[in-house]
Design an enzyme around this catalytic site. Sequence first.
Site, mmCIF file in Angstrom:
data_model
loop_
_atom_site.group_PDB
_atom_site.id
_atom_site.type_symbol
_atom_site.label_atom_id
_atom_site.label_comp_id
_atom_site.label_asym_id
_atom_site.label_seq_id
_atom_site.Cartn_x
_atom_site.Cartn_y
_atom_site.Cartn_z
ATOM 1 N N HIS A 177 -4.911 0.201 10.574
ATOM 2 C CA HIS A 177 -6.116 -0.393 10.254
ATOM 3 C C HIS A 177 -5.847 -1.728 9.475
ATOM 4 O O HIS A 177 -5.009 -1.860 8.677
ATOM 5 C CB HIS A 177 -6.776 0.299 8.968
ATOM 6 C CG HIS A 177 -7.561 1.516 9.492
ATOM 7 N ND1 HIS A 177 -8.711 1.738 9.663
ATOM 8 C CD2 HIS A 177 -7.120 2.796 10.052
ATOM 9 C CE1 HIS A 177 -9.157 2.845 10.101
ATOM 10 N NE2 HIS A 177 -8.218 3.729 10.662
ATOM 11 N N PRO A 216 -7.989 9.335 -6.247
ATOM 12 C CA PRO A 216 -7.863 8.791 -4.785
ATOM 13 C C PRO A 216 -8.489 7.503 -4.505
ATOM 14 O O PRO A 216 -8.273 7.330 -3.414
ATOM 15 C CB PRO A 216 -8.466 10.118 -4.253
ATOM 16 C CG PRO A 216 -9.393 10.691 -5.139
ATOM 17 C CD PRO A 216 -8.835 10.610 -6.487
ATOM 18 N N TYR A 261 -4.130 -3.053 -2.183
ATOM 19 C CA TYR A 261 -4.343 -1.773 -1.427
ATOM 20 C C TYR A 261 -3.472 -1.524 -0.284
ATOM 21 O O TYR A 261 -2.951 -0.330 -0.140
ATOM 22 C CB TYR A 261 -5.694 -2.087 -0.808
ATOM 23 C CG TYR A 261 -6.344 -0.976 0.116
ATOM 24 C CD1 TYR A 261 -7.310 -0.159 -0.410
ATOM 25 C CD2 TYR A 261 -6.053 -0.282 1.470
ATOM 26 C CE1 TYR A 261 -8.132 0.797 0.073
ATOM 27 C CE2 TYR A 261 -6.579 0.612 1.854
ATOM 28 C CZ TYR A 261 -7.595 1.272 1.208
ATOM 29 O OH TYR A 261 -8.299 2.509 1.853
ATOM 30 N N TYR A 310 -16.121 1.879 2.082
ATOM 31 C CA TYR A 310 -16.197 2.138 0.794
ATOM 32 C C TYR A 310 -17.861 1.897 0.181
ATOM 33 O O TYR A 310 -18.025 0.509 0.397
ATOM 34 C CB TYR A 310 -15.320 1.339 -0.133
ATOM 35 C CG TYR A 310 -13.946 2.044 0.051
ATOM 36 C CD1 TYR A 310 -13.358 2.930 -1.129
ATOM 37 C CD2 TYR A 310 -12.963 1.663 1.141
ATOM 38 C CE1 TYR A 310 -11.984 3.296 -0.816
ATOM 39 C CE2 TYR A 310 -11.892 2.163 1.155
ATOM 40 C CZ TYR A 310 -11.212 2.942 0.471
ATOM 41 O OH TYR A 310 -9.937 3.314 0.147
ATOM 42 N N LYS A 357 -3.328 5.600 -3.513
ATOM 43 C CA LYS A 357 -2.057 5.381 -3.788
ATOM 44 C C LYS A 357 -1.178 6.760 -4.367
ATOM 45 O O LYS A 357 -0.076 6.357 -4.307
ATOM 46 C CB LYS A 357 -2.114 4.584 -5.337
ATOM 47 C CG LYS A 357 -2.738 3.370 -5.249
ATOM 48 C CD LYS A 357 -1.827 2.464 -4.392
ATOM 49 C CE LYS A 357 -2.440 1.260 -3.848
ATOM 50 N NZ LYS A 357 -2.073 1.042 -2.533
#
Length: 399
Positions: free
Chosen positions: A76, A301, A393, A205, A305
Amino acid sequence: MTGPRHTTVGIIGGGPAGLLLARLLHRAGIDCTVLESRDRAYVERRQRAGILEQGTVDVLRACGAGERLDREGLVHDGIELRYDGRAHRLDFPALTGGRRVTVYAQTEVVKDLIALQLASGPPLLFGAQALTVTGAASGSPRIRYLHEGREHTLTCDYVVGCDGFHGVARNAVPADERRTYERSYPYSWLGVLAEVPPSSDELIYTHSARGFALFSMRTPTVSRLYLQVPNGTAPADWPDDRIWDELETRSALDTPGGASGKLERGPITAKSVLPMRSSVTEPMRYGRLLLAGDAAHIVPPTGAKGLNLAVADVTVLARALTHLHHTGSTDLLDAYSATCLRRVWRAEHFSSFMTTTLHADPDQSPFETRLQLSQLDRIATSPHAAAELAENYTGVPLV
């Protein structure tokens, strides 16, 4: 299988942290033994995280566990943020100088590492329940464990606890020698697996007045989906149609023709509720007992991580033990806790930021909601804010 009576490194826990550490030590010529309380079938079907940082992928490849990952993992290059009826894409390679993430379920990582260890690695005992860890401060640690109905003792030069927050390793550190920092969030996640292709090529998200939602995937034909729900929610409280309706509502976009199109729906094969909490135990070393992964820290979550922190811990630890093995110097081992905690607290901060920015607190005021939207708008309009999110991220350097 009968385990050895002595090993250089005794590893409690056969999840990704313990298995990867065993693999790294084996390749460095350091003998070790892994004790896992559950059976192999249980370990290989535990559903956990599925987003691997670039550094995690690199470590798995380097230790020989990258073949299936490279073949089946979904690379991704970004994520999509949805808020206030708008969508904004973050381009990770452009913002980070080329870093990206890979979707590959933790269950698959564990299967790959188990297969490698059983084929050519150090001892791995399933159904071996660690009962106590003693002698860590004396320099002669011992693990007492139950296996096949009999008690055994494994003497070690070092013990590594990869057995989670409630495991015996963390609790073997005297209470007056450790400090735990904790935070619980006033909401949980309802996670589902659905036999339907993902609604997007990338993770979505979403921030909405009704709560957070996340659209992820396991494979090109299986979606992994999450909804913010009240604490104390039972999976049975959410029938399938209600889940799909809520996902659709929370992800809706303002378009010239009205709300965005309907989601493709399919059979939901699994449901579970995940409480949201943060925890850090310091230090991560007590004498010859070292903690790694969930035994030392837990993150919500939202920032993806947990697994990646565990990989970072054992990578740092394997380097330190290899350095000791070759040079006799404990310098890197003595720095283990401080080295890992710098990364742990950065990940805790990022995970907290993602969680509090995207979720709706039950007691949240309209003012606080406007602050969340302002922060999301800054990410969408400021290259510096976008780069900060992307860098965290995709993962900060392992050391």
